[in-house]
Design a protein around this motif. Structure first.
Motif, PDB file in Angstrom:
ATOM      1  N   SER A   1      17.190   5.083 -61.638  1.00 54.17           N
ATOM      2  CA  SER A   1      18.454   4.280 -61.838  1.00 54.17           C
ATOM      3  C   SER A   1      18.286   2.681 -61.497  1.00 54.17           C
ATOM      4  O   SER A   1      19.137   1.669 -61.833  1.00 54.17           O
ATOM      5  N   GLN A   2      17.154   2.425 -60.731  1.00 57.72           N
ATOM      6  CA  GLN A   2      16.886   1.059 -60.245  1.00 57.72           C
ATOM      7  C   GLN A   2      15.371   0.817 -60.012  1.00 57.72           C
ATOM      8  O   GLN A   2      14.830   1.844 -59.651  1.00 57.72           O
ATOM      9  N   THR A   3      14.706  -0.200 -60.430  1.00 59.75           N
ATOM     10  CA  THR A   3      13.560  -0.437 -60.071  1.00 59.75           C
ATOM     11  C   THR A   3      13.027  -0.570 -58.359  1.00 59.75           C
ATOM     12  O   THR A   3      11.952  -0.604 -58.337  1.00 59.75           O
TER      13      THR A   3
ATOM     14  N   PHE B   1      17.767   3.938 -65.942  1.00 56.58           N
ATOM     15  CA  PHE B   1      18.582   4.942 -66.689  1.00 56.58           C
ATOM     16  C   PHE B   1      20.052   5.051 -65.854  1.00 56.58           C
ATOM     17  O   PHE B   1      19.943   5.447 -64.540  1.00 56.58           O
ATOM     18  N   ARG B   2      21.058   4.757 -66.489  1.00 58.89           N
ATOM     19  CA  ARG B   2      22.366   4.997 -65.834  1.00 58.89           C
ATOM     20  C   ARG B   2      23.249   5.515 -67.024  1.00 58.89           C
ATOM     21  O   ARG B   2      23.381   5.017 -68.076  1.00 58.89           O
ATOM     22  N   SER B   3      24.231   6.360 -66.608  1.00 55.11           N
ATOM     23  CA  SER B   3      25.324   6.983 -67.431  1.00 55.11           C
ATOM     24  C   SER B   3      26.663   5.846 -67.397  1.00 55.11           C
ATOM     25  O   SER B   3      27.466   5.800 -66.794  1.00 55.11           O
TER      26      SER B   3
ATOM     27  N   MET C   1      13.754  -5.848 -63.485  1.00 53.42           N
ATOM     28  CA  MET C   1      12.427  -6.233 -62.793  1.00 53.42           C
ATOM     29  C   MET C   1      12.808  -6.467 -61.137  1.00 53.42           C
ATOM     30  O   MET C   1      13.675  -6.949 -60.749  1.00 53.42           O
ATOM     31  N   GLU C   2      12.052  -5.725 -60.688  1.00 55.14           N
ATOM     32  CA  GLU C   2      12.075  -5.735 -59.193  1.00 55.14           C
ATOM     33  C   GLU C   2      10.995  -6.551 -58.344  1.00 55.14           C
ATOM     34  O   GLU C   2       9.965  -6.853 -58.947  1.00 55.14           O
ATOM     35  N   GLY C   3      11.483  -7.584 -57.551  1.00 54.23           N
ATOM     36  CA  GLY C   3      10.591  -8.272 -56.853  1.00 54.23           C
ATOM     37  C   GLY C   3      10.649  -7.834 -55.329  1.00 54.23           C
ATOM     38  O   GLY C   3      11.661  -7.769 -54.981  1.00 54.23           O
TER      39      GLY C   3
ATOM     40  N   PHE D   1      20.354  -1.589 -49.399  1.00 52.96           N
ATOM     41  CA  PHE D   1      18.814  -1.730 -49.142  1.00 52.96           C
ATOM     42  C   PHE D   1      18.514  -3.036 -48.703  1.00 52.96           C
ATOM     43  O   PHE D   1      17.542  -3.588 -48.302  1.00 52.96           O
ATOM     44  N   THR D   2      19.369  -4.037 -48.372  1.00 51.01           N
ATOM     45  CA  THR D   2      19.395  -5.333 -48.149  1.00 51.01           C
ATOM     46  C   THR D   2      20.227  -5.836 -46.998  1.00 51.01           C
ATOM     47  O   THR D   2      21.504  -5.300 -47.188  1.00 51.01           O
ATOM     48  N   GLU D   3      19.835  -6.535 -45.974  1.00 51.85           N
ATOM     49  CA  GLU D   3      20.563  -6.911 -45.212  1.00 51.85           C
ATOM     50  C   GLU D   3      20.550  -8.432 -44.710  1.00 51.85           C
ATOM     51  O   GLU D   3      19.299  -8.314 -43.950  1.00 51.85           O
TER      52      GLU D   3
ATOM     53  N   GLY E   1      20.918  -9.379 -58.202  1.00 49.09           N
ATOM     54  CA  GLY E   1      21.097  -8.955 -57.024  1.00 49.09           C
ATOM     55  C   GLY E   1      19.967  -9.357 -56.124  1.00 49.09           C
ATOM     56  O   GLY E   1      18.895  -9.118 -56.720  1.00 49.09           O
ATOM     57  N   ALA E   2      20.249  -9.631 -54.838  1.00 51.06           N
ATOM     58  CA  ALA E   2      18.810  -9.987 -54.142  1.00 51.06           C
ATOM     59  C   ALA E   2      19.295  -9.536 -52.502  1.00 51.06           C
ATOM     60  O   ALA E   2      20.387  -9.445 -52.048  1.00 51.06           O
ATOM     61  N   GLY E   3      18.198  -9.966 -51.644  1.00 47.62           N
ATOM     62  CA  GLY E   3      18.740  -9.895 -50.159  1.00 47.62           C
ATOM     63  C   GLY E   3      17.409  -9.769 -49.358  1.00 47.62           C
ATOM     64  O   GLY E   3      16.183  -9.858 -49.700  1.00 47.62           O
ATOM     65  N   ILE E   4      17.728  -9.861 -48.070  1.00 49.36           N
ATOM     66  CA  ILE E   4      16.542  -9.699 -46.990  1.00 49.36           C
ATOM     67  C   ILE E   4      16.317  -8.128 -46.783  1.00 49.36           C
ATOM     68  O   ILE E   4      17.384  -7.350 -46.743  1.00 49.36           O
TER      69      ILE E   4
ATOM     70  N   PHE F   1      14.604  -8.784 -54.796  1.00 52.94           N
ATOM     71  CA  PHE F   1      15.572  -8.983 -55.742  1.00 52.94           C
ATOM     72  C   PHE F   1      15.382  -8.083 -57.098  1.00 52.94           C
ATOM     73  O   PHE F   1      14.445  -7.444 -57.102  1.00 52.94           O
ATOM     74  N   GLY F   2      16.313  -7.944 -57.715  1.00 51.31           N
ATOM     75  CA  GLY F   2      16.476  -6.852 -58.717  1.00 51.31           C
ATOM     76  C   GLY F   2      17.190  -7.463 -60.034  1.00 51.31           C
ATOM     77  O   GLY F   2      18.468  -7.953 -59.606  1.00 51.31           O
ATOM     78  N   VAL F   3      16.551  -7.786 -60.976  1.00 46.80           N
ATOM     79  CA  VAL F   3      17.027  -8.558 -62.250  1.00 46.80           C
ATOM     80  C   VAL F   3      17.227  -7.592 -63.382  1.00 46.80           C
ATOM     81  O   VAL F   3      16.320  -7.096 -63.720  1.00 46.80           O
TER      82      VAL F   3
END
Ligand code: DAH
Length: 347
Positions: free
Chosen positions: A176-178, A202-204, A217-219, A258-260, A290-293, A314-316
């Motif tokens: 559901s997320q990279t 993939f998400r419903s 795209m995940e970074g 997963f980020t804080e 969305g992004a974060g540490i 980050f995930g875009v």
């Protein structure tokens, strides 16, 4: 045949036949066939005359041979002359038929091009590639540990509801997320790490701006001393590449397990330059990713010492970027393969 008079009659008959016959011929191929009926060494009529030599009295043989040879030469020359004329006319005609009008406008050549989602994906890879990021390919089917648990979304955690995941079995799901790629990379490589992971997710979810399958795209960067400033610097480059030099980013507090800290990243409105318009709903800013540490728990789940290393992630959504960039209001337009739409979407 008995004598020279008889021969002369035959010669004249052949000459007439040739003179009249060639009048009927329309091309060099027919001429060739016609010529064969006289000069072919086996079946040709002139050669047949020569074979009569054996029936001629000896004292007439020389004269006979001379006459037949003269006929042969006459016919040969006539056919050659006609052959040259016909071939010349034929090639003239061919040039005429194949004539090219170089003043005619050229036929427009339809060139294929990359799908807008691929274009945006490639632009992202370009920006981050130039900063030393490596591309890591995602799995589309994952153990739920990688897609959720290791990303600090344990069983029964309310954050599982943030994404409506498609389960294939109690343990396996369509990603559901990279972000799942983060875990694989951190498990298998030692920091410093800089990876990009593009892929289908993939998400419903299904409406004008959401589709059950889309591209993310995940970074991920893991190194010593990584901070939100590094994140902001990288994302500023990203938005400049996609939306133009004049754009910048702003970070707003958010929440991802997963980020804080977690941030929501906005880009300054590229339509109105930040003054406020319909696209940015009057705010001057548009939410893009969305992004974060990286949460220390996620680093620890992958065996990375969170005291020594820190990370940013980050995930875009690539379709979201493409929709904003090309002013599309329905995500389905990107999947329908309608050339009337796709042909308009290019840089
Ligand atoms: N995985 C998040 C989603 O699909 C996007 C995301 C947010 C990825 C923050 C990140 C991140 O890496 O740090 O909604």
């Amino acid at each position: 045949m008995q004598d020279l008079n008889e021969l002369k009659v035959s010669i004249n008959a052949i000459k007439d036949e040739i003179v009249n016959g060639v009048k009927e011929l329309t091309n060099s191929k027919a001429l060739y066939e016609f010529k064969k009926t006289f000069l072919d060494s086996k079946a040709g009529k002139i050669n047949a005359l020569m074979k009569e030599m054996k029936n001629i009295p000896n004292e007439m043989k020389a004269e006979f041979g001379k006459n037949v040879n003269e006929l042969k030469t006459w016919a040969g020359e006539k056919f050659d002359e006609l052959d040259v004329q016909m071939k010349e006319a034929e090639s003239k005609q061919r040039y005429e038929n194949e004539k090219i009008d170089i003043t005619m406008p050229a036929v427009k050549c339809k060139c294929g091009k990359l799908h807008p989602v691929t274009q945006v994906r490639n632009q992202l890879i370009d920006v981050f590639g130039s900063m030393g990021f490596e591309v890591y390919d995602n799995f589309e089917i994952e153990n739920e540990y990688y897609n959720l648990t290791a990303l600090n979304i344990p069983q029964d955690h309310p954050a599982r509801d943030m994404q409506d995941t498609f389960y294939l079995s109690p343990d396996y799901l369509l990603i559901s997320q990279t972000s799942a790629a983060q875990i694989h990379v951190m498990e298998n490589k030692k920091p410093p790490l800089k990876i990009l992971s593009p892929g289908k997710v993939f998400r419903s979810d299904d409406d004008a701006t959401h589709s059950p399958m889309f591209t993310q795209m995940e970074g991920l960067v893991v190194d010593k001393g990584i901070t939100l400033c590094d994140l902001k610097g990288m994302l500023d480059l990203l938005v400049k590449k996609i939306f133009g030099e004049g754009t910048t980013t702003r970070l707003r507090p958010s929440y991802f397990p997963f980020t804080e800290p977690s941030v929501e990243v906005d880009v300054s409105c590229f339509e109105c330059g930040g003054k406020g318009c319909r696209l940015c709903k009057g705010t001057g800013w548009i939410e893009v990713l969305g992004a974060g540490i990286v949460n220390k728990k996620v680093l620890e789940n992958c065996g990375i010492d969170s005291e020594e290393y820190s990370g940013l992630a980050f995930g875009v959504g690539i379709e979201r970027l493409a929709m904003l960039k090309y002013g599309i209001n329905n995500i389905k337009l990107l999947y329908e393969s309608d050339l009337r739409v796709l042909e308009q979407l290019d840089d």
